[in-house]
Design an enzyme around this catalytic site. Structure first.
Site, PDB file in Angstrom:
ATOM      1  N   ASN A   1       0.835  -1.213   0.000  1.00 20.67           N
ATOM      2  CA  ASN A   1       0.000   0.000   0.000  1.00 20.67           C
ATOM      3  C   ASN A   1       0.866   1.259   0.000  1.00 20.67           C
ATOM      4  O   ASN A   1       1.832   1.339   0.743  1.00 20.67           O
ATOM      5  CB  ASN A   1      -0.871  -0.042   1.276  1.00 20.67           C
ATOM      6  CG  ASN A   1      -1.949   1.023   1.321  1.00 20.67           C
ATOM      7  OD1 ASN A   1      -2.709   1.194   0.359  1.00 20.67           O
ATOM      8  ND2 ASN A   1      -2.043   1.735   2.442  1.00 20.67           N
TER       9      ASN A   1
ATOM     10  N   GLU B   1      -7.462   4.540   0.534  1.00 24.59           N
ATOM     11  CA  GLU B   1      -7.566   5.693   1.454  1.00 24.59           C
ATOM     12  C   GLU B   1      -8.022   6.939   0.702  1.00 24.59           C
ATOM     13  O   GLU B   1      -7.363   7.968   0.696  1.00 24.59           O
ATOM     14  CB  GLU B   1      -6.201   5.967   2.127  1.00 24.59           C
ATOM     15  CG  GLU B   1      -5.613   4.745   2.800  1.00 24.59           C
ATOM     16  CD  GLU B   1      -4.297   5.003   3.535  1.00 24.59           C
ATOM     17  OE1 GLU B   1      -3.941   6.181   3.738  1.00 24.59           O
ATOM     18  OE2 GLU B   1      -3.640   4.025   3.905  1.00 24.59           O
TER      19      GLU B   1
ATOM     20  N   HIS C   1      -4.928   9.643  -1.768  1.00 28.79           N
ATOM     21  CA  HIS C   1      -5.031  10.965  -1.127  1.00 28.79           C
ATOM     22  C   HIS C   1      -4.788  12.003  -2.222  1.00 28.79           C
ATOM     23  O   HIS C   1      -3.662  12.408  -2.471  1.00 28.79           O
ATOM     24  CB  HIS C   1      -3.998  11.103  -0.004  1.00 28.79           C
ATOM     25  CG  HIS C   1      -4.248  10.169   1.129  1.00 28.79           C
ATOM     26  ND1 HIS C   1      -5.388  10.256   1.904  1.00 28.79           N
ATOM     27  CD2 HIS C   1      -3.544   9.119   1.608  1.00 28.79           C
ATOM     28  CE1 HIS C   1      -5.357   9.298   2.827  1.00 28.79           C
ATOM     29  NE2 HIS C   1      -4.258   8.592   2.666  1.00 28.79           N
TER      30      HIS C   1
ATOM     31  N   ASP D   1      -9.526  10.282  -0.405  1.00 26.42           N
ATOM     32  CA  ASP D   1     -10.102  11.577  -0.035  1.00 26.42           C
ATOM     33  C   ASP D   1      -9.658  12.594  -1.078  1.00 26.42           C
ATOM     34  O   ASP D   1      -8.663  12.392  -1.765  1.00 26.42           O
ATOM     35  CB  ASP D   1      -9.768  12.024   1.405  1.00 26.42           C
ATOM     36  CG  ASP D   1      -8.312  11.852   1.812  1.00 26.42           C
ATOM     37  OD1 ASP D   1      -7.423  11.905   0.956  1.00 26.42           O
ATOM     38  OD2 ASP D   1      -8.070  11.684   3.023  1.00 26.42           O
TER      39      ASP D   1
HETATM   40  C1  XIL Z   1      -3.363   8.715   9.339  1.00 24.92           C
HETATM   41  C2  XIL Z   1      -4.592   8.845  10.220  1.00 24.92           C
HETATM   42  O1  XIL Z   1      -5.700   9.188   9.436  1.00 24.92           O
HETATM   43  C3  XIL Z   1      -4.361   9.882  11.294  1.00 24.92           C
HETATM   44  O2  XIL Z   1      -5.429   9.899  12.226  1.00 24.92           O
HETATM   45  C4  XIL Z   1      -3.047   9.606  12.021  1.00 24.92           C
HETATM   46  O3  XIL Z   1      -2.772  10.644  12.927  1.00 24.92           O
HETATM   47  C5  XIL Z   1      -1.893   9.467  11.049  1.00 24.92           C
HETATM   48  O4  XIL Z   1      -2.203   8.482  10.091  1.00 24.92           O
HETATM   49  N1  XIL Z   1      -1.301   6.926   5.028  1.00 24.92           N
HETATM   50  C6  XIL Z   1      -1.701   5.843   5.790  1.00 24.92           C
HETATM   51  C7  XIL Z   1      -2.627   6.061   6.934  1.00 24.92           C
HETATM   52  O5  XIL Z   1      -1.361   4.691   5.473  1.00 24.92           O
HETATM   53  O6  XIL Z   1      -2.403   5.147   7.970  1.00 24.92           O
HETATM   54  C8  XIL Z   1      -2.550   7.476   7.449  1.00 24.92           C
HETATM   55  O7  XIL Z   1      -3.557   7.644   8.446  1.00 24.92           O
HETATM   56  C9  XIL Z   1      -2.711   8.458   6.319  1.00 24.92           C
HETATM   57  C10 XIL Z   1      -1.615   8.298   5.300  1.00 24.92           C
END
Ligand code: XIL
Length: 330
Positions: free
Chosen positions: A172, A236, A207, A238
Site C-alpha cells: 500500500n 484511502e 489521497h 479523499d
Molecule cells: C493517518 C490517520 O488518518 C491519522 O489519524 C493519524 O494521525 C496518522 O495516520 N497513510 C496511511 C494512513 O497509510 O495510515 C494514514 O492515516 C494516512 C496516510
C-alpha cells in the site's frame, strides 16, 4: 436515493476508515452506506503493541465486533510501516539497536499475533505500507530496512501468509499514480512476485486533491498495475480542497467555496468513471473517512486547517459529488 453500496453492488465493495468513536456516532449510517470498514489507527503497530510484547486489542476488537454485527467486511491496516510504531521495538531494553535476527523475531511475533487474532474477520491486510521514496532513490530509509536489510519486505508477507494463508495481502502506498513512484512500486511488486512472495494486491491510497487532474495519471497507473495480475484497491480515498503545495491555513474560509465543490465534483466523477471501467481489477474502494465533519486532513499537511474531502458534508448530507458518483449509465 441509492446508497453508495447499492450503486456499486455490481462493481466493488465500498469501504470507509473509522474509529470506535465514529462507529458510536455514525454506526447506523455507516452500515447503510458502506460494505467494509478499516481501522483508521487502531490496528497500527503502536495501537496493538504499544510496548514490546504487551498487546492491547480492546479498541480493534470493538471494531471487529461492529463489522461482524453489521455484516461488513474488514480491511486490516497496517502491519509493517515506519510510522506509528514505538522506537523501543528496535532497541534492547538497556539501549542500543537490536540485531537483524531479533528484529525479524519481533516483526514475526507481531504479525503472527495480530493476523491470527483477526483471521475470522479481517479479509485482507496492508502488509507493507509506504516503503518507496517519493523523490530520488528507491527504498525509504526506515528502521526496518536499517536493522534487517531489504529482505524485511518479503519476510513481512511470508509471516502474514503463515498466520493466515487465506488473507489477501497488499502493498500500500500514496502518490502511487505519480509516474516515477508508480514505476518503482511496479518494479518492487513485480520483483516480490517473481520471488514467490505471497503478495496479492496493490493498494493505491488515493489521497488526491482538486488542484490536480487525477484521471490521466490514474488511468496510466491502473493500466500498468493491471499487468501484474494482482488485485488493485483504492485504500484511502479523499479529495482535498488544497493543492499539496499550499501551506497556508486559509482562516478566511468558513466552508468550501462553490468553485471548490465544483472541482471536487469533477474529480470524483472522473476517478469513479475509471474505477468502474477497471472493475475487473479493482476489488475495493475505501474512503479515508465518512463525512466532512472529521478528516485527518484537518491537521495534515497543515495543522488546524479545515478540509472537506468527502461525498457527505459536515452534517452528513450528500454533496453534489455524491450524485455524480452514484448516478451513471452502465
Ligand atoms: C493517518 C490517520 O488518518 C491519522 O489519524 C493519524 O494521525 C496518522 O495516520 N497513510 C496511511 C494512513 O497509510 O495510515 C494514514 O492515516 C494516512 C496516510
Amino acid at each position: 436515493m441509492k446508497t453508495l453500496k447499492e450503486a456499486y453492488k455490481e462493481y466493488f465493495p465500498i469501504g470507509v476508515a473509522v474509529s470506535p468513536e465514529i462507529l458510536r456516532k455514525q454506526g447506523v449510517f455507516i452500515a447503510e452506506q458502506f460494505d467494509s470498514i478499516t481501522a483508521e489507527n487502531e490496528m497500527k503497530f503502536d495501537a496493538l503493541e504499544p510496548e514490546l510484547g504487551r498487546f492491547e486489542f480492546e479498541e480493534a476488537d470493538q471494531m471487529v465486533a461492529f463489522a461482524r454485527e453489521h455484516q461488513l467486511k474488514m480491511r486490516g491496516h497496517t502491519l509493517v510501516w515506519h510510522q506509528q510504531i514505538p522506537q523501543s521495538i528496535f532497541e534492547w531494553e538497556n539501549g542500543g539497536i537490536i540485531s537483524r535476527e531479533e528484529s525479524l523475531k519481533r516483526m514475526g511475533n507481531h504479525i503472527q499475533r495480530v493476523v491470527d487474532r483477526y483471521k475470522e474477520d479481517v479479509y485482507c491486510w496492508d502488509v507493507l505500507n509506504e516503503v518507496i521514496n517519493d523523490g530520488e532513490g528507491y527504498l525509504r530509509d526506515t528502521k526496518w530496512l536499517q536493522v534487517i536489510g531489504e529482505d524485511y519486505m518479503e519476510y513481512a508477507f511470508r509471516f502474514a501468509y503463515e498466520a493466515d494463508s487465506k488473507s489477501v495481502l497488499f502493498y500500500n502506498d500514496y502518490n502511487a499514480i505519480v509516474p516515477k513512484k508508480r514505476d518503482k512500486i511496479y518494479e518492487l511488486v513485480k520483483g516480490l512476485k517473481a520471488k514467490g512472495v505471497p503478495i496479492h494486491g496493490i493498494g493505491i491510497q488515493g489521497h488526491w486533491n482538486i488542484g490536480d487532474h487525477n484521471a490521466w495519471n490514474l488511468e496510466a497507473a491502473l493500466k500498468k498495475f493491471a499487468r501484474l495480475d494482482l488485485q488493485i484497491q483504492i485504500t484511502e480515498l479523499d479529495m482535498s480542497m488544497y493543492a499539496f503545495s499550499d501551506a497556508k491555513t486559509h482562516p478566511e474560509l468558513k466552508g468550501p467555496t462553490y468553485e471548490m465543490l465544483k472541482r471536487q465534483e469533477e474529480e470524483y466523477d472522473a476517478v469513479f468513471r475509471l474505477f468502474r471501467r477497471y472493475k475487473d481489477y479493482i476489488s475495493g474502494v475505501t474512503f479515508w473517512g465518512v463525512s466532512d465533519d472529521y478528516t485527518w486532513l484537518d491537521n495534515f499537511p497543515v495543522k488546524y486547517r479545515k478540509n472537506w474531502p468527502f461525498l457527505f458534508d459536515e452534517k452528513g448530507e450528500v454533496k453534489a459529488a455524491y450524485s455524480k458518483v452514484i448516478n451513471f449509465n452502465k
